[in-house]
Motif scaffolding. Sequence first.
Motif, PDB file in Angstrom:
ATOM      1  N   ASN A   1      -4.079  17.261  -3.435  1.00  0.00           N
ATOM      2  CA  ASN A   1      -4.106  16.205  -4.224  1.00  0.00           C
ATOM      3  C   ASN A   1      -3.805  15.182  -3.270  1.00  0.00           C
ATOM      4  O   ASN A   1      -2.558  14.963  -2.711  1.00  0.00           O
ATOM      5  CB  ASN A   1      -3.218  16.069  -5.585  1.00  0.00           C
ATOM      6  N   ALA A   2      -4.572  13.859  -3.205  1.00  0.00           N
ATOM      7  CA  ALA A   2      -4.355  12.791  -2.357  1.00  0.00           C
ATOM      8  C   ALA A   2      -4.522  11.522  -3.066  1.00  0.00           C
ATOM      9  O   ALA A   2      -5.598  11.623  -4.128  1.00  0.00           O
ATOM     10  CB  ALA A   2      -5.308  12.826  -1.272  1.00  0.00           C
ATOM     11  N   ARG A   3      -3.615  10.589  -2.930  1.00  0.00           N
ATOM     12  CA  ARG A   3      -3.784   9.234  -3.726  1.00  0.00           C
ATOM     13  C   ARG A   3      -3.584   8.247  -2.985  1.00  0.00           C
ATOM     14  O   ARG A   3      -2.517   8.119  -2.019  1.00  0.00           O
ATOM     15  CB  ARG A   3      -2.875   9.522  -4.908  1.00  0.00           C
ATOM     16  N   TYR A   4      -4.307   7.027  -3.110  1.00  0.00           N
ATOM     17  CA  TYR A   4      -3.982   5.879  -2.060  1.00  0.00           C
ATOM     18  C   TYR A   4      -4.035   4.702  -3.256  1.00  0.00           C
ATOM     19  O   TYR A   4      -4.730   4.649  -4.294  1.00  0.00           O
ATOM     20  CB  TYR A   4      -5.280   5.711  -1.274  1.00  0.00           C
TER      21      TYR A   4
ATOM     22  N   GLU B   1       0.885  -1.198   0.031  1.00  0.00           N
ATOM     23  CA  GLU B   1       0.035  -0.023   0.077  1.00  0.00           C
ATOM     24  C   GLU B   1       0.648   1.189   0.127  1.00  0.00           C
ATOM     25  O   GLU B   1       1.936   1.198   0.594  1.00  0.00           O
ATOM     26  CB  GLU B   1      -0.842   0.115   1.378  1.00  0.00           C
ATOM     27  N   SER B   2       0.482   2.295  -0.702  1.00  0.00           N
ATOM     28  CA  SER B   2       1.120   3.510  -0.494  1.00  0.00           C
ATOM     29  C   SER B   2      -0.122   4.547  -0.810  1.00  0.00           C
ATOM     30  O   SER B   2      -1.104   4.623  -1.291  1.00  0.00           O
ATOM     31  CB  SER B   2       2.374   3.518  -1.748  1.00  0.00           C
ATOM     32  N   SER B   3       0.402   5.870  -0.027  1.00  0.00           N
ATOM     33  CA  SER B   3      -0.515   6.913  -0.228  1.00  0.00           C
ATOM     34  C   SER B   3       0.324   7.963   0.094  1.00  0.00           C
ATOM     35  O   SER B   3       1.385   7.997   0.500  1.00  0.00           O
ATOM     36  CB  SER B   3      -1.617   6.893   1.092  1.00  0.00           C
ATOM     37  N   TYR B   4      -0.059   9.010  -0.455  1.00  0.00           N
ATOM     38  CA  TYR B   4       0.595  10.370  -0.158  1.00  0.00           C
ATOM     39  C   TYR B   4      -0.563  11.777  -0.255  1.00  0.00           C
ATOM     40  O   TYR B   4      -1.756  11.485  -1.248  1.00  0.00           O
ATOM     41  CB  TYR B   4       1.533  10.762  -1.344  1.00  0.00           C
ATOM     42  N   GLU B   5      -0.428  12.799   0.034  1.00  0.00           N
ATOM     43  CA  GLU B   5      -1.355  13.890   0.151  1.00  0.00           C
ATOM     44  C   GLU B   5      -0.426  14.980   0.065  1.00  0.00           C
ATOM     45  O   GLU B   5       0.511  15.233   0.723  1.00  0.00           O
ATOM     46  CB  GLU B   5      -2.216  14.099   1.299  1.00  0.00           C
ATOM     47  N   VAL B   6      -0.692  15.851  -0.788  1.00  0.00           N
ATOM     48  CA  VAL B   6       0.304  16.993  -1.077  1.00  0.00           C
ATOM     49  C   VAL B   6      -0.811  18.133  -1.185  1.00  0.00           C
ATOM     50  O   VAL B   6      -1.821  18.252  -1.841  1.00  0.00           O
ATOM     51  CB  VAL B   6       0.944  17.082  -2.236  1.00  0.00           C
ATOM     52  N   GLY B   7      -0.639  19.148  -0.492  1.00  0.00           N
ATOM     53  CA  GLY B   7      -1.415  20.415  -0.181  1.00  0.00           C
ATOM     54  C   GLY B   7      -0.549  21.715  -0.121  1.00  0.00           C
ATOM     55  O   GLY B   7       0.460  21.720   0.647  1.00  0.00           O
TER      56      GLY B   7
END
Length: 176
Positions: free
Chosen positions: A40-43, A15-21
Amino acid sequence: GETGSIDDGATRFRESSYEVGTGLRGTLAENYTYEAYISNARYESRERQRYFVTEDIEDYFLGQPIGEAGDFLEGSGVLIYQPNMDRLNSPLTPAVYRSLTEVAGSKNFSQLQTVNASLSGPAFNLPAGPAKFAVVIEAVRQKYELRPDEGLLPEQSRYWGAGSTGGKGKRDRYAA
């Protein structure tokens, strides 16, 4: 054990996720405040494991069909087997386990993108003091995709006792 090792029988997840704002906040003409934000967030997830191949497991334990069900079910397509009782009553060897299984999995993701902004401050004066206003706008995009191995889909049914459904979608939402 029958699988040979814990690695041969294990389900693997990644699993990987990130959120950039980022955003801005400030003042305009001394009386008005603003804020703006974008994110922008992605999982993502991947899953892999061994599944019994339906055709192989049926051949191994049941053998070839020896006929079709009798008068009551004639023409129903219900097949009759003479199972191999030695195989049904004995543990699998690791080599047999591997010959009856395949590794399959799924790849999935979801994403959320957001943009919002606001402006507030005095609108006009009233006897009791200034009337204030606030304007907020927002735009959001959400999307997802579920991509299981084709053999897990109902129309394939390649893997014994296992199934999954895929799907994808996107929606946009705007508000003011």
